[in-house]
Structure formats: C-alpha cells, structure tokens
Design a protein around this motif. Structure first.
Motif, mmCIF file in Angstrom:
data_model
loop_
_atom_site.group_PDB
_atom_site.id
_atom_site.type_symbol
_atom_site.label_atom_id
_atom_site.label_comp_id
_atom_site.label_asym_id
_atom_site.label_seq_id
_atom_site.Cartn_x
_atom_site.Cartn_y
_atom_site.Cartn_z
ATOM 1 N N MET A 100 0.841 -1.327 -0.161
ATOM 2 C CA MET A 100 0.006 -0.079 0.089
ATOM 3 C C MET A 100 0.762 1.354 -0.011
ATOM 4 N N ASP A 101 2.094 1.116 0.132
ATOM 5 C CA ASP A 101 3.242 2.414 0.212
ATOM 6 C C ASP A 101 4.120 2.182 -0.986
ATOM 7 N N VAL A 120 -10.674 -1.791 -0.560
ATOM 8 C CA VAL A 120 -9.688 -2.394 -1.410
ATOM 9 C C VAL A 120 -8.331 -2.840 -0.376
ATOM 10 N N MET A 121 -8.004 -2.179 0.510
ATOM 11 C CA MET A 121 -6.840 -2.509 1.399
ATOM 12 C C MET A 121 -7.318 -3.509 2.370
ATOM 13 N N LYS A 122 -8.563 -4.222 2.368
ATOM 14 C CA LYS A 122 -8.922 -4.936 3.457
ATOM 15 C C LYS A 122 -8.190 -6.283 3.752
ATOM 16 N N ILE A 229 2.576 9.214 -2.914
ATOM 17 C CA ILE A 229 1.800 9.823 -2.314
ATOM 18 C C ILE A 229 1.402 8.871 -1.057
ATOM 19 N N THR A 230 1.732 9.471 0.242
ATOM 20 C CA THR A 230 1.775 8.702 1.173
ATOM 21 C C THR A 230 0.636 8.220 1.720
ATOM 22 N N VAL A 231 0.568 6.645 2.169
ATOM 23 C CA VAL A 231 -0.472 6.173 3.020
ATOM 24 C C VAL A 231 0.025 6.019 4.529
ATOM 25 N N ASP A 314 -4.033 -9.758 -7.887
ATOM 26 C CA ASP A 314 -5.435 -9.189 -7.903
ATOM 27 C C ASP A 314 -5.447 -8.071 -7.264
ATOM 28 N N LEU A 315 -5.139 -7.817 -6.083
ATOM 29 C CA LEU A 315 -4.907 -6.681 -5.222
ATOM 30 C C LEU A 315 -4.517 -5.473 -5.842
ATOM 31 N N LEU A 316 -3.262 -5.974 -6.462
ATOM 32 C CA LEU A 316 -2.480 -4.649 -6.945
ATOM 33 C C LEU A 316 -3.328 -4.037 -8.315
ATOM 34 N N GLU A 317 -4.104 -4.912 -8.949
ATOM 35 C CA GLU A 317 -4.962 -4.688 -10.295
ATOM 36 C C GLU A 317 -6.200 -3.981 -9.587
#
Length: 322
Positions: A100-101, A120-122, A229-231, A314-317
C-alpha cells in the motif's frame, strides 16, 4: 495499581474499567506536524462518541522512540496503544503490507483518495491483524514524497549510482534499484548524520518531515519525482483494543475512520504550502525530474513481480483500477 504504576511496569496504560481508560499515543514529531494533529483529532472524536471517561496521553518528539520501536510496542501490547506509521516499517511482521506504500502506486491524489476511501486495502488489514496483532483503524497521509539530496539530481544519469536511504521494506530498495540508484535501508533517526558524514548522498521524503526535522540543512536539493503519495495507517494494538468496552471499541473505529479523512485533507493540502515555505526561506532548491514518465515504465515490472510474489496480483490490479 495506578495508571502511572502500570506504565512503569512497561504495560500500555489502558485500564480495564469502562469509565477509567487511558490510551497512550506516540509521535516522532512536534505539535505542528500533521500526524500529531491527526492523533489529537482522533482523541477528540473518540471523546465525542463515547459516554465514558477516556484520557489520551500523546507523547511527542520521539520521546518513546521511532517507528520501529512503536511497532514492537504495539505488537506486544506495551507502552504504546496507538500511533501513525509507514506501512513499509511494518513489513517485519506483515510482509504484504508495504504494497500500500509502494512507490508509483497511485496516479494522482484523486486515485489515492478513492483507494483509501474504499475497502480495497482490507486483505492487507487482515494480514497485519493476524500476523502482528495490530489493527488499522483509519488511513491518513497525503504527503508527496520526492528525492532530497546533497547535490542536485535532474535525470537518470544523475540518479545512476546515487547512494540514498530508503525505508526497510524490500520493495522500496527494489524500486529504486530498478531506477539505477544505490539504495540502502538506514534507520530514520540516523539519516541526518549519514548525509552529513557522506555515508549516503540523500533520501526520499515528504515536505512536512523535511521541514519539521530540518533535513534541508544537509540535503537542500529537492527533485520532484512525486514517486509516492503517502499512505499512513492509524494503528492500534489489538491487545489494547480487545480490553476496551464494546461501546468504546465502536467509538474508536468510528473516530479512526473520521480522523483519517481529516488527516488526509490536512496533509495533502499542507504539502505544497510547506514546500513553498522552504523555497521562500532559501532552505531548498527545487527542480523537476527530466522525463519522469520513463520512471513509471521502468518500475512496472518490479511492481508486478512483487505483487505476484505475495500472491497479491489481483489486489494490485484492484488498487490500480480505483
């Protein structure tokens, strides 16, 4: 046993009594930093949404250490109950969460905000809770990270072999290695001296931290790569959370989400302002990176390979599609 005695024994200062709870937070920065303001907002929102008595004990200016220390405290349920952390610094316990970063993940602020406002980050949240017993209760961030260096960096030729500090997650080094730099993981509190002594020639960071910690004194050249862009998840120890009464748990979750929205708006709006303040004060010199689009092309295979290695293609997509 008093709350002070609890902390003295190394335990997080959380009382089991529903009407008498103290939660300790930690920030590496002063009261002017967006992280600190966001955690103060979190405390305010919890008290607005909870009928019982909650005291927030927020320690600033690195009094309780740096993020690697906070990570250990949160995982063990001692000394720190909540904080804001970079995902890459949690890779020790949760190998997938640096996704995510990852540099060059978000196209722009709209894409970043759409992703963080969704679920989406779940999958990454669930992994962090399972492997580290750390809960993500909200998302802040919004600073745009650029290169900061002792000498100017204008293009790929200048970046080639550039000795720079990156965060500890392997994907950070992989990305900048693909861009021909020479990255190494150095503790955040050692960066200033490492640049000063020539161990590294620069690093990457957002404007608020550059200004707050005066990194411009040793590295006054900012190159606008806009690679991240920071998470910045707002996190709480799972051990702390489970001790709380159910109505306080609900208040914490609600406040975390709302404080995240507050923090994202605050930091993203402050970023350009703080950069301009340093320019106006003559503290930094800023330049664009020539042919930045080429950087985006160079990192795509690295991003895809990293996601595949985690079983997270799949998560990245899904993130890219937001």
């Amino acid at each position: 046993m008093t709350l002070g005695m609890v902390f003295a024994t190394g335990l997080a200062a959380t009382s089991v009594a529903a009407q008498d709870v103290t939660l300790r937070g930690a920030s590496m920065f002063d009261e002017q930093h967006a992280f600190t303001k966001t955690m103060q907002k979190f405390a305010e929102l919890v008290n607005e949404n909870y009928d019982g008595e909650v005291t927030f004990d927020l320690r600033l200016n690195g009094e309780l250490g740096v993020e690697s220390d906070y990570l250990t405290f949160l995982q063990q349920g001692v000394a720190v109950d909540y904080t804001i952390m970079a995902p890459s610094n949690m890779a020790k316990f949760s190998p997938s969460i640096p996704l995510m970063d990852m540099p060059f993940l978000f196209r722009d602020l709209d894409h970043w905000n759409a992703a963080l406002s969704s679920d989406v980050m779940k999958p990454l949240e669930e992994e962090l809770l399972e492997k580290a017993d750390i809960m993500i209760i909200g998302y802040t961030g919004g600073g745009t990270r650029n290169l900061l260096s002792k000498d100017p960096i204008a293009n790929l030729d200048d970046l080639n072999g550039h000795k720079m500090r990156v965060m500890g997650a392997p994907i950070q080094a992989q990305i900048f290695s693909a861009l021909t730099a020479a990255p190494s993981a150095i503790a955040y509190n050692e960066v200033y001296n490492a640049i000063q002594t020539g161990v590294i020639a620069g690093f990457e960071n957002e404007a608020a931290s550059i200004q707050n910690l005066k990194f411009y004194e040793v590295a006054p050249n900012v190159t606008l790569t806009r690679h991240t862009i920071t998470v910045r998840p707002i996190v709480m120890s799972g051990k702390t959370f489970r001790k709380l009464p159910e109505d306080l748990q609900a208040a914490v979750l609600k406040a975390g989400a709302e404080a995240g929205t507050f923090g994202r708006e605050l930091e993203s709006s402050e970023d350009a302002v703080k950069l301009q303040e340093m320019i106006d004060a003559g503290q930094i010199k800023v330049q664009e990176f020539e042919n930045r689009d080429q950087l985006l092309e160079m990192v795509l295979p690295v991003q895809n390979e990293y996601a595949n290695s985690l079983g997270a293609a799949d998560l990245l997509e899904a993130i890219r599609a937001k």
